[in-house]
Design a protein around this motif. Structure first.
Motif, PDB file in Angstrom:
ATOM      1  N   SER A 210     -34.775 -58.714 -16.769  1.00 21.65           N
ATOM      2  CA  SER A 210     -36.034 -57.980 -16.620  1.00 21.65           C
ATOM      3  C   SER A 210     -36.936 -58.228 -17.821  1.00 21.65           C
ATOM      4  O   SER A 210     -36.471 -58.270 -18.950  1.00 21.65           O
ATOM      5  CB  SER A 210     -35.754 -56.481 -16.501  1.00 21.65           C
ATOM      6  N   ILE A 211     -38.200 -58.366 -17.546  1.00 25.78           N
ATOM      7  CA  ILE A 211     -39.147 -58.719 -18.606  1.00 25.78           C
ATOM      8  C   ILE A 211     -40.293 -57.728 -18.691  1.00 25.78           C
ATOM      9  O   ILE A 211     -40.616 -57.038 -17.727  1.00 25.78           O
ATOM     10  CB  ILE A 211     -39.717 -60.136 -18.406  1.00 25.78           C
TER      11      ILE A 211
ATOM     12  N   ASN B 287     -46.221 -56.222 -14.199  1.00 20.76           N
ATOM     13  CA  ASN B 287     -46.827 -55.549 -13.038  1.00 20.76           C
ATOM     14  C   ASN B 287     -48.007 -56.340 -12.459  1.00 20.76           C
ATOM     15  O   ASN B 287     -48.716 -55.852 -11.581  1.00 20.76           O
ATOM     16  CB  ASN B 287     -47.276 -54.127 -13.401  1.00 20.76           C
ATOM     17  N   GLU B 288     -48.207 -57.547 -12.963  1.00 19.13           N
ATOM     18  CA  GLU B 288     -49.267 -58.409 -12.444  1.00 19.13           C
ATOM     19  C   GLU B 288     -48.653 -59.529 -11.620  1.00 19.13           C
ATOM     20  O   GLU B 288     -47.520 -59.951 -11.867  1.00 19.13           O
ATOM     21  CB  GLU B 288     -50.096 -58.996 -13.600  1.00 19.13           C
ATOM     22  N   ARG B 289     -49.419 -60.027 -10.673  1.00 22.21           N
ATOM     23  CA  ARG B 289     -48.899 -61.092  -9.790  1.00 22.21           C
ATOM     24  C   ARG B 289     -49.596 -62.422 -10.012  1.00 22.21           C
ATOM     25  O   ARG B 289     -49.028 -63.484  -9.766  1.00 22.21           O
ATOM     26  CB  ARG B 289     -49.043 -60.666  -8.325  1.00 22.21           C
TER      27      ARG B 289
ATOM     28  N   VAL C  97     -51.839 -68.650 -13.320  1.00 21.50           N
ATOM     29  CA  VAL C  97     -50.432 -68.293 -13.474  1.00 21.50           C
ATOM     30  C   VAL C  97     -50.067 -67.274 -12.408  1.00 21.50           C
ATOM     31  O   VAL C  97     -50.826 -66.341 -12.142  1.00 21.50           O
ATOM     32  CB  VAL C  97     -50.158 -67.710 -14.876  1.00 21.50           C
ATOM     33  N   THR C  98     -48.913 -67.461 -11.812  1.00 18.77           N
ATOM     34  CA  THR C  98     -48.379 -66.469 -10.884  1.00 18.77           C
ATOM     35  C   THR C  98     -47.040 -65.981 -11.402  1.00 18.77           C
ATOM     36  O   THR C  98     -46.352 -66.685 -12.141  1.00 18.77           O
ATOM     37  CB  THR C  98     -48.203 -67.053  -9.478  1.00 18.77           C
ATOM     38  N   LEU C  99     -46.691 -64.779 -11.008  1.00 20.27           N
ATOM     39  CA  LEU C  99     -45.421 -64.178 -11.402  1.00 20.27           C
ATOM     40  C   LEU C  99     -44.805 -63.491 -10.203  1.00 20.27           C
ATOM     41  O   LEU C  99     -45.465 -62.681  -9.550  1.00 20.27           O
ATOM     42  CB  LEU C  99     -45.623 -63.171 -12.539  1.00 20.27           C
ATOM     43  N   ASP C 100     -43.561 -63.823  -9.926  1.00 24.57           N
ATOM     44  CA  ASP C 100     -42.804 -63.177  -8.848  1.00 24.57           C
ATOM     45  C   ASP C 100     -41.561 -62.569  -9.474  1.00 24.57           C
ATOM     46  O   ASP C 100     -40.575 -63.256  -9.712  1.00 24.57           O
ATOM     47  CB  ASP C 100     -42.436 -64.207  -7.778  1.00 24.57           C
ATOM     48  N   THR C 101     -41.627 -61.270  -9.758  1.00 21.64           N
ATOM     49  CA  THR C 101     -40.511 -60.625 -10.458  1.00 21.64           C
ATOM     50  C   THR C 101     -39.283 -60.496  -9.546  1.00 21.64           C
ATOM     51  O   THR C 101     -38.165 -60.419 -10.049  1.00 21.64           O
ATOM     52  CB  THR C 101     -40.913 -59.250 -10.988  1.00 21.64           C
ATOM     53  N   SER C 102     -39.483 -60.494  -8.237  1.00 20.55           N
ATOM     54  CA  SER C 102     -38.329 -60.397  -7.333  1.00 20.55           C
ATOM     55  C   SER C 102     -37.509 -61.679  -7.374  1.00 20.55           C
ATOM     56  O   SER C 102     -36.295 -61.663  -7.212  1.00 20.55           O
ATOM     57  CB  SER C 102     -38.788 -60.100  -5.915  1.00 20.55           C
ATOM     58  N   LYS C 103     -38.187 -62.797  -7.608  1.00 22.05           N
ATOM     59  CA  LYS C 103     -37.499 -64.086  -7.694  1.00 22.05           C
ATOM     60  C   LYS C 103     -37.283 -64.512  -9.145  1.00 22.05           C
ATOM     61  O   LYS C 103     -36.693 -65.565  -9.413  1.00 22.05           O
ATOM     62  CB  LYS C 103     -38.308 -65.165  -6.977  1.00 22.05           C
ATOM     63  N   LYS C 104     -37.787 -63.686 -10.072  1.00 22.29           N
ATOM     64  CA  LYS C 104     -37.698 -64.003 -11.495  1.00 22.29           C
ATOM     65  C   LYS C 104     -38.233 -65.420 -11.750  1.00 22.29           C
ATOM     66  O   LYS C 104     -37.541 -66.289 -12.324  1.00 22.29           O
ATOM     67  CB  LYS C 104     -36.267 -63.861 -12.009  1.00 22.29           C
ATOM     68  N   SER C 105     -39.457 -65.632 -11.307  1.00 17.36           N
ATOM     69  CA  SER C 105     -40.042 -66.954 -11.483  1.00 17.36           C
ATOM     70  C   SER C 105     -41.541 -66.848 -11.704  1.00 17.36           C
ATOM     71  O   SER C 105     -42.187 -65.864 -11.316  1.00 17.36           O
ATOM     72  CB  SER C 105     -39.747 -67.834 -10.272  1.00 17.36           C
TER      73      SER C 105
END
Lengths: 116, 113
Positions: B28-29, B52-54, B63-71
């Motif tokens: 978790s980050i 909390n940003e996508r 830049v994109t962030l997908d915390t569910s996929k940790k990527s």
């Protein structure tokens, strides 16, 4: 304003010698970090200062490595009895604060250490 | 130990094309940051995206962030020869030691004029 500066930019030493690497952070930045980057790798955390104290030195590889920041500004990374495996680029970074974990870190140009 | 893993390790494209680099991480980050490094020396901060940003934009960077996929992915549009560099993702944990940046091994981008 001035960024993070590091001296020397290059240091060549012989195995077994002692070296000091200096970092001048951005004025007003209370947090200071040292990282080490080996060839072909990303930087790895060594030590974090908040003010004058080392808040976390868990990244220092062994007791030959030591760092100080006596007045809460300039920091010196000291390496005793250098080994060839210590050869790397040593990067310093500073940020306004460190505790929140949200403050951007600004990096210096690094010191390339070569141990012959 | 390094948490992030960039993919691909090396990328070569023609000037004007888009470049996409990916980063995966393990824990978790608080946030994820992208840095550029020229000639193996100083790191330049490009962009920070919070947990909390996508998606985030900065000039030609997306830049994109997908915390569910940790990527995360970094897209550089309309690349230029000056974009030639190594690109690193770095994460800050949400737990103890959250001030540390944990870097991946980087993607070496070459933009051919």
């Amino acid at each position: 304003g001035a960024g993070v500066s590091q001296t020397p930019s290059n240091k060549v030493t012989e195995k077994g010698k002692y070296v000091e690497l200096r970092c001048d952070p951005i004025s007003g930045h209370t947090a200071l970090y040292w990282y080490r980057q080996s060839l072909g790798q990303g930087p790895e955390f060594l030590i974090y200062f908040q003010g004058t104290g080392a808040a976390d030195d868990s990244g220092l590889p062994n007791d030959r490595f030591f760092a100080v920041r006596p007045e809460g500004s300039v920091s010196t990374l000291k390496i005793q009895r250098t080994e060839r495996g210590d050869s790397a680029v040593y990067l310093c970074a500073s940020s306004l604060s460190g505790a929140s974990g949200r403050s951007e870190q600004f990096f210096g140009p690094g010191t390339r250490l070569t141990v012959l | 130990s390094q948490q992030g893993e960039e993919d691909p390790q090396a990328l070569s494209i023609q000037e004007g094309e888009n470049a996409t680099m990916n980063c995966s991480y393990k824990t978790s980050i608080n946030n994820l940051q992208w840095y550029r490094q020229n000639s193996g020396r100083g790191l330049v901060h490009l962009i920070l995206i919070r947990s909390n940003e996508r998606e985030k934009h900065s000039g030609r960077l997306r830049v994109t962030l997908d915390t569910s996929k940790k990527s995360s992915s970094l897209l550089i549009t309309a690349s230029r020869a000056a974009d030639t560099a190594s690109y690193f993702c770095a994460t800050q944990y949400s737990g103890a030691g959250s001030y540390q940046l944990t870097f991946g091994k980087g993607t070496k981008l070459s933009v051919i004029p």
